[in-house]
Design a protein around this motif. Structure first.
Motif, PDB file in Angstrom:
ATOM      1  N   ALA A  10      10.642  43.867 -22.230  1.00 37.84           N
ATOM      2  CA  ALA A  10       9.395  44.629 -22.102  1.00 37.84           C
ATOM      3  C   ALA A  10       9.541  45.698 -21.033  1.00 37.84           C
ATOM      4  O   ALA A  10      10.343  45.573 -20.107  1.00 37.84           O
ATOM      5  CB  ALA A  10       8.242  43.690 -21.733  1.00 37.84           C
ATOM      6  N   TRP A  11       8.782  46.743 -21.187  1.00 37.72           N
ATOM      7  CA  TRP A  11       8.782  47.815 -20.181  1.00 37.72           C
ATOM      8  C   TRP A  11       8.111  47.300 -18.905  1.00 37.72           C
ATOM      9  O   TRP A  11       7.108  46.594 -18.953  1.00 37.72           O
ATOM     10  CB  TRP A  11       8.022  49.032 -20.703  1.00 37.72           C
ATOM     11  CG  TRP A  11       8.759  49.782 -21.791  1.00 37.72           C
ATOM     12  CD1 TRP A  11       8.530  49.717 -23.110  1.00 37.72           C
ATOM     13  CD2 TRP A  11       9.836  50.676 -21.588  1.00 37.72           C
ATOM     14  NE1 TRP A  11       9.386  50.523 -23.811  1.00 37.72           N
ATOM     15  CE2 TRP A  11      10.220  51.132 -22.873  1.00 37.72           C
ATOM     16  CE3 TRP A  11      10.544  51.129 -20.466  1.00 37.72           C
ATOM     17  CZ2 TRP A  11      11.259  52.030 -23.074  1.00 37.72           C
ATOM     18  CZ3 TRP A  11      11.551  52.042 -20.675  1.00 37.72           C
ATOM     19  CH2 TRP A  11      11.926  52.477 -21.972  1.00 37.72           C
ATOM     20  N   SER A  12       8.655  47.686 -17.764  1.00 43.46           N
ATOM     21  CA  SER A  12       8.098  47.272 -16.470  1.00 43.46           C
ATOM     22  C   SER A  12       7.931  48.529 -15.609  1.00 43.46           C
ATOM     23  O   SER A  12       8.866  49.320 -15.473  1.00 43.46           O
ATOM     24  CB  SER A  12       9.049  46.297 -15.785  1.00 43.46           C
ATOM     25  OG  SER A  12       8.654  46.100 -14.450  1.00 43.46           O
TER      26      SER A  12
ATOM     27  N   THR B  78       1.077  63.106 -10.583  1.00 40.32           N
ATOM     28  CA  THR B  78       2.521  62.888 -10.675  1.00 40.32           C
ATOM     29  C   THR B  78       2.817  61.787 -11.680  1.00 40.32           C
ATOM     30  O   THR B  78       2.077  60.800 -11.788  1.00 40.32           O
ATOM     31  CB  THR B  78       3.120  62.485  -9.310  1.00 40.32           C
ATOM     32  OG1 THR B  78       2.491  61.266  -8.903  1.00 40.32           O
ATOM     33  CG2 THR B  78       2.855  63.546  -8.286  1.00 40.32           C
ATOM     34  N   ALA B  79       3.980  61.970 -12.432  1.00 33.76           N
ATOM     35  CA  ALA B  79       4.366  60.996 -13.451  1.00 33.76           C
ATOM     36  C   ALA B  79       4.932  59.756 -12.784  1.00 33.76           C
ATOM     37  O   ALA B  79       5.523  59.837 -11.694  1.00 33.76           O
ATOM     38  CB  ALA B  79       5.413  61.606 -14.383  1.00 33.76           C
ATOM     39  N   GLY B  80       4.802  58.662 -13.462  1.00 32.94           N
ATOM     40  CA  GLY B  80       5.394  57.412 -12.986  1.00 32.94           C
ATOM     41  C   GLY B  80       6.660  57.125 -13.768  1.00 32.94           C
ATOM     42  O   GLY B  80       7.113  57.910 -14.591  1.00 32.94           O
ATOM     43  N   VAL B  81       7.302  55.993 -13.528  1.00 29.60           N
ATOM     44  CA  VAL B  81       8.522  55.576 -14.227  1.00 29.60           C
ATOM     45  C   VAL B  81       8.368  54.115 -14.599  1.00 29.60           C
ATOM     46  O   VAL B  81       7.883  53.309 -13.812  1.00 29.60           O
ATOM     47  CB  VAL B  81       9.767  55.751 -13.334  1.00 29.60           C
ATOM     48  CG1 VAL B  81      11.005  55.186 -14.034  1.00 29.60           C
ATOM     49  CG2 VAL B  81       9.975  57.207 -12.972  1.00 29.60           C
ATOM     50  N   GLU B  82       8.876  53.793 -15.882  1.00 30.90           N
ATOM     51  CA  GLU B  82       8.946  52.378 -16.246  1.00 30.90           C
ATOM     52  C   GLU B  82      10.344  52.084 -16.768  1.00 30.90           C
ATOM     53  O   GLU B  82      11.038  52.962 -17.266  1.00 30.90           O
ATOM     54  CB  GLU B  82       7.850  51.985 -17.234  1.00 30.90           C
ATOM     55  CG  GLU B  82       7.834  52.751 -18.525  1.00 30.90           C
ATOM     56  CD  GLU B  82       6.653  52.370 -19.400  1.00 30.90           C
ATOM     57  OE1 GLU B  82       5.954  51.405 -19.033  1.00 30.90           O
ATOM     58  OE2 GLU B  82       6.448  53.027 -20.439  1.00 30.90           O
TER      59      GLU B  82
ATOM     60  N   ARG C 272      11.841  55.341 -18.691  1.00 30.39           N
ATOM     61  CA  ARG C 272      11.086  56.431 -19.292  1.00 30.39           C
ATOM     62  C   ARG C 272       9.940  56.804 -18.365  1.00 30.39           C
ATOM     63  O   ARG C 272       9.522  56.025 -17.505  1.00 30.39           O
ATOM     64  CB  ARG C 272      10.574  56.055 -20.676  1.00 30.39           C
ATOM     65  CG  ARG C 272       9.503  54.994 -20.676  1.00 30.39           C
ATOM     66  CD  ARG C 272       9.044  54.702 -22.102  1.00 30.39           C
ATOM     67  NE  ARG C 272       7.986  53.678 -22.070  1.00 30.39           N
ATOM     68  CZ  ARG C 272       7.460  53.148 -23.167  1.00 30.39           C
ATOM     69  NH1 ARG C 272       7.906  53.508 -24.356  1.00 30.39           N
ATOM     70  NH2 ARG C 272       6.494  52.253 -23.059  1.00 30.39           N
ATOM     71  N   SER C 273       9.484  57.963 -18.516  1.00 38.85           N
ATOM     72  CA  SER C 273       8.423  58.494 -17.653  1.00 38.85           C
ATOM     73  C   SER C 273       7.061  58.014 -18.129  1.00 38.85           C
ATOM     74  O   SER C 273       6.840  57.858 -19.340  1.00 38.85           O
ATOM     75  CB  SER C 273       8.494  60.019 -17.672  1.00 38.85           C
ATOM     76  OG  SER C 273       7.413  60.566 -16.987  1.00 38.85           O
ATOM     77  N   ILE C 274       6.190  57.744 -17.174  1.00 38.41           N
ATOM     78  CA  ILE C 274       4.775  57.469 -17.498  1.00 38.41           C
ATOM     79  C   ILE C 274       4.012  58.739 -17.142  1.00 38.41           C
ATOM     80  O   ILE C 274       4.092  59.208 -16.003  1.00 38.41           O
ATOM     81  CB  ILE C 274       4.214  56.299 -16.683  1.00 38.41           C
ATOM     82  CG1 ILE C 274       5.093  55.058 -16.893  1.00 38.41           C
ATOM     83  CG2 ILE C 274       2.771  56.011 -17.046  1.00 38.41           C
ATOM     84  CD1 ILE C 274       4.738  53.929 -15.940  1.00 38.41           C
TER      85      ILE C 274
END
Ligand SMILES: [Zn+2]
Ligand SMILES: [Zn+2]
Ligand SMILES: [Zn+2]
Ligand SMILES: [Zn+2]
Length: 611
Positions: free
Chosen positions: A404-406, A415-419, A434-436
């Motif tokens: 699962a993505w975390s 600002t974008a997040g990262v998972e 990938r970018s959130i």
């Protein structure tokens, strides 16, 4: 007759020799009475007695004579092996009378031969006793020659009695060509001419002549031998042609005829001159016969049989093909079929190569697949044992089994997040991120912070619930309303106040204008009830008679003209000064108005400018 006798005499010597040799030799050994009929060569003799016998035989052979006597001469032929053995005649010859008068009288020629060792010792004596025949004139006894065959060897002996043996001649007529008569009366040769021939034959000896007329017929040979027939060309389905030749000479020009049968025994289809037989059954074996043809002068020949010949087969090819060479994966095979009638005329054709067959062949895993690398499987051809062929095929990768993505970096409003997620396959360290997307502000409702007027734009504001970032925007200036006047000031006659009612919100009231000039707020009151404007009396008193038009100004618009009529029914006199003040005021206001026209909005807003 004289002529004949003389010829006869001349022949005597020869006749004499001929007569004695013709009768053969006979010797008597008078000592012991034995007769010797043959002579053994002297050189082989070892005993005196044998030599004597041999010499006796020799003594009889060489005879020379004339018309009156004959000498018997003898010599030893060959070498005598014993050098001491000699032979000699006791007398040198025996004279005997051979005159014609005694020719018919039988007699003997006598002589003595001595033989011995070292003469004059006489060991033995042979008395040669040669009989003299009795002479008789010839009489022809057989003269008609039997029929001959053209081309065949012929021999016939004419016969006659008489002694000495007569000599034969043809004296007239003709013999068939190829036949000749010898002096001994032998007719021989090979006739070459057909026909019947008549001739006169004569036999003569020293005592006379005999004549006879004979005939001889020469015919064709019995059917000439013919070789076995042989086929000419190629038989067709129903026709065969044969030919044959004569085995030997074809004297007389015989022809050949032919016959056929399905067996080698008897011809069933009749004899014919042509060697071509049609109407035969296809692919059938026939025997052909040939013989010399019969005609009036000779017989049919014996049939000769050729070997079997088959008519051509109209092949009927089998529908069944038989595999001769089986195909392999890569090489064509061969199959064939033959004629159902003759089992021949073979046809062949290729059987296409099978090609490798990988379905169902043994498989071997060469390499196992991972998440990202193909595996490999080897598959053998089902006929691998023969062809050795195999193929290696890749097997599919498993692909990562991602968890699962975390969220590793949370996004904010801006600002974008990262998972991140990891492959769960043991041994695989594959990670994906990938970018959130940034969340964007979460603004609340717009709130008007500066209300718009008909002359100025307003402002409204909203605030992000997360970060308190505010955002403002203009609120468009209000479009001015034209408010209806529900009650004009009406006519004022010098007493009291004058009120008018404008259908506009009281709170929005800004100022009251008369001819474009603000009326000082002290001159009127504004009250609610829509908007009720009341001009106070003092102000009214400043006004001279006439018609006036007021305009009430609101933040949200202006009123229609509010009419006021001042009448002079009022007794209160108007002072010139008052009028002068108003004019000055108005003039001043007008000049001032001109001065501020370029600043229209501000002028309109300026409540300080009053009448
Ligand atoms: Zn055939
Ligand atoms: Zn194969
Ligand atoms: Zn993986
Ligand atoms: Zn925010």
């Amino acid at each position: 007759m004289k002529t004949k006798k003389r010829v006869f005499a001349l022949l005597l010597t020869a006749m004499m020799v001929f007569a004695m040799s013709g009768m053969g030799f006979t010797a008597d050994n008078t000592a012991d009475g034995e007769r010797y009929e043959s002579i053994t060569p002297l050189r082989e003799q070892t005993s005196p007695e044998a030599l004597i016998a041999a010499l006796a035989a020799l003594a009889a052979l060489p005879v020379s004579n004339d018309t009156t006597q004959a000498d018997i001469m003898a010599a030893v032929e060959g070498a005598i092996t014993n050098p001491n053995l000699q032979a000699w005649w006791a007398t040198s010859g025996i004279i005997f009378d051979l005159t014609p008068a005694t020719r018919s009288t039988p007699g003997h020629i006598m002589g003595t031969i001595h033989l011995g060792f070292a003469p004059p010792t006489v060991d033995d004596v042979v008395i040669v006793n040669i009989p003299i025949p009795t002479f008789t004139p010839p009489i022809i006894t057989t003269y008609n020659a039997p029929n001959g065959t053209i081309g065949d060897s012929y021999e016939f002996q004419f016969l006659a009695t008489g002694s000495p043996v007569p000599t034969w001649h043809i004296v007239s007529g003709d013999l068939p060509s190829g036949l000749y008569l010898s002096g001994a009366g032998l007719l021989s040769g090979t006739p070459t001419t057909l026909g019947t021939f008549t001739f006169e034959v004569q036999a003569t000896n020293i005592l006379g002549t005999s004549w006879r007329t004979g005939t001889i017929e020469i015919n064709f040979a019995t059917g000439a031998a013919v070789n076995a027939p042989t086929v000419v060309g190629t038989p067709t389905t129903d026709s065969i042609t044969v030919e044959a030749t004569f085995a030997g000479a074809n004297m007389g020009g015989q022809t050949i005829e032919f016959a056929v049968n399905t067996t080698s025994t008897t011809p069933t289809i009749g004899w014919q001159s042509s060697g071509t037989f049609a109407g035969l059954t296809p692919y059938t074996q026939y025997y052909f016969f040939a013989r010399s043809a019969h005609n009036a002068t000779h017989a049919t020949g014996a049939a000769s049989t050729g070997t079997a010949i088959r008519t051509y087969c109209q092949h009927d090819m089998s529908s069944t093909w038989t595999v001769r060479t089986a195909p392999t994966c890569t090489a064509d095979g061969v199959e064939y079929r033959v004629c159902t009638i003759c089992n021949g005329n073979e046809e062949t054709r290729a059987i296409a190569a099978l090609g490798h067959d990988l379905t169902g062949g043994a498989q071997t895993v060469i390499r196992h697949a991972t998440c990202t690398v193909n595996g490999a499987v080897r598959t053998n051809c089902v006929r691998y044992a023969e062809c050795g062929h195999y193929q290696i095929n890749p097997t599919a990768t498993y692909g990562h089994d991602m968890g699962a993505w975390s969220v590793t970096t949370s996004p904010t409003c801006t600002t974008a997040g990262v998972e991140t997620r990891n492959c769960q396959v043991s041994g695989c360290d594959h990670v994906e991120t990938r970018s959130i997307p940034a969340l964007g502000h979460d603004f609340g409702a717009w709130t008007v912070t500066t209300a718009p007027t008909i002359t100025t734009a307003g402002v409204e504001t909203r605030t992000c619930t997360r970060c308190n970032t505010t955002e403002t925007r203009a609120v468009a200036a209000l479009s001015p309303n034209t408010y209806a006047v529900t009650q004009h000031f009406g006519t004022w006659s010098g007493t009291g106040t004058a009120s008018a009612t404008v259908n506009a919100p009281h709170a929005n009231f800004v100022r009251l204008l008369l001819n474009g000039t603000a009326v000082a707020p002290a001159n009127f009151t504004v009250t609610a009830g829509s908007t009720v404007i009341t001009l106070n009396q003092a102000f009214l008193n400043t006004l001279s008679d006439g018609e006036y038009a007021f305009v009430a100004e609101f933040t949200s618009g202006t009123s229609q003209n509010i009419n006021l009529t001042i009448t002079s029914a009022e007794s209160t006199p108007k002072t010139g000064a008052g009028t002068m003040i108003l004019w000055i005021a108005l003039s001043f206001s007008g000049m001032l108005g001109i001065a501020v026209m370029s600043k229209a909005k501000f002028a309109a807003k300026d409540p300080s400018r009053t009448i």
